[in-house]
Design a protein around this motif. Sequence first.
Motif: not given
Length: 339
Positions: A138-161
């Motif tokens: 998850g941490e790597q996903l947030k870092a990659d999003l910032l690098t590639n899209a200039q969008v900062r991932g703060l936190q993942f929130w859960e959803r039911t299936p």
Amino acid sequence: MLLKKIGIAAAALSLSLSLVGCGAKEKASGSDSGKAEKAVTLKLGHIAGEDDPWNLGAKKFAELVNEKTNGSVKIDVYASSTLGNDRDLIEGMQLGSVDFALVAGVLSNFYEPYSILELPYLFRDREHMEKVLYGEVGEQLKADLLTNAQVRGLQFWERTPRQLTANKKVTKPSDLDGIKIRVPEIPASIAAWKAMGATPTPMAFSEVYSSLQTGVIDAQENPLALIESSKLNEVQKYLINTNHVYGYVMLTMSDATYSKLSKKQQKAVEEAAKEATEYENKIVYEQEKELLKKVKDAGMEVIDIDTKPFMEKAKAVQKEFANKSDADKKLYDSIVKTK
């Protein structure tokens, strides 16, 4: 001698003014004390309804940010696609016209490996999803999003299936033949539903209710909270428990907005995001039974099915997407190997 003294005094005065000027410039351009004094009002948008856990979590986040910044950062929350659909929100964050957003699978249009997270039956269960999203992957996903899209991932929130809703009973993949199902604008979702036998129709969520109402589409798939809060029970007869995606929504922030905040404000936003995550995740699972009762009371017939035949069809798509690039393969392997 007098001229010499006057020259020395002038030089001293010049140096003093220079230092004062530097101090003023430094404060205006980057010191925390300078930025902290500037009050800002920021926008947070999402596609869910007012009663959805997303909106409740977003309001909690706004409340916490206000408290932690002593009122210097105020966040206005806009529900129900008021600021646009998922793609609009992400593009808005890149431009700086939207400050925060709750977005999910459409992120794959801005950083392709996120499509892996949308593959049906990728996560074994909720526990597996949590270990992935709240761990190193998850941490790597947030870092990659910032690098590639200039969008900062703060936190993942859960959803039911994610579950299927339709105007026809579906208990096996062959029942999907001829069914036009709305899917998000995500290649992995489109390919998986096609593999399971349906005719996938990508569209923005804001168009789903009217498209179901007019017969443009026959079915759609989403978590129960979004199904109920969007009143899809009014235009769908059946809720089929396919449990095909254990999903997430990400609380994201424009990196342009983030960079304009002081370090204290940035820290407050990050702390508030963590606390709001715990709040939203708790609501999601507390509400599940209540939401199921609501859709039943509203007239939807709930159908439990054997998901294995659907799983077998969908899994054929997993390898296809995992092998699209080295980044996709690395992410897919990391998720599968997470225990």
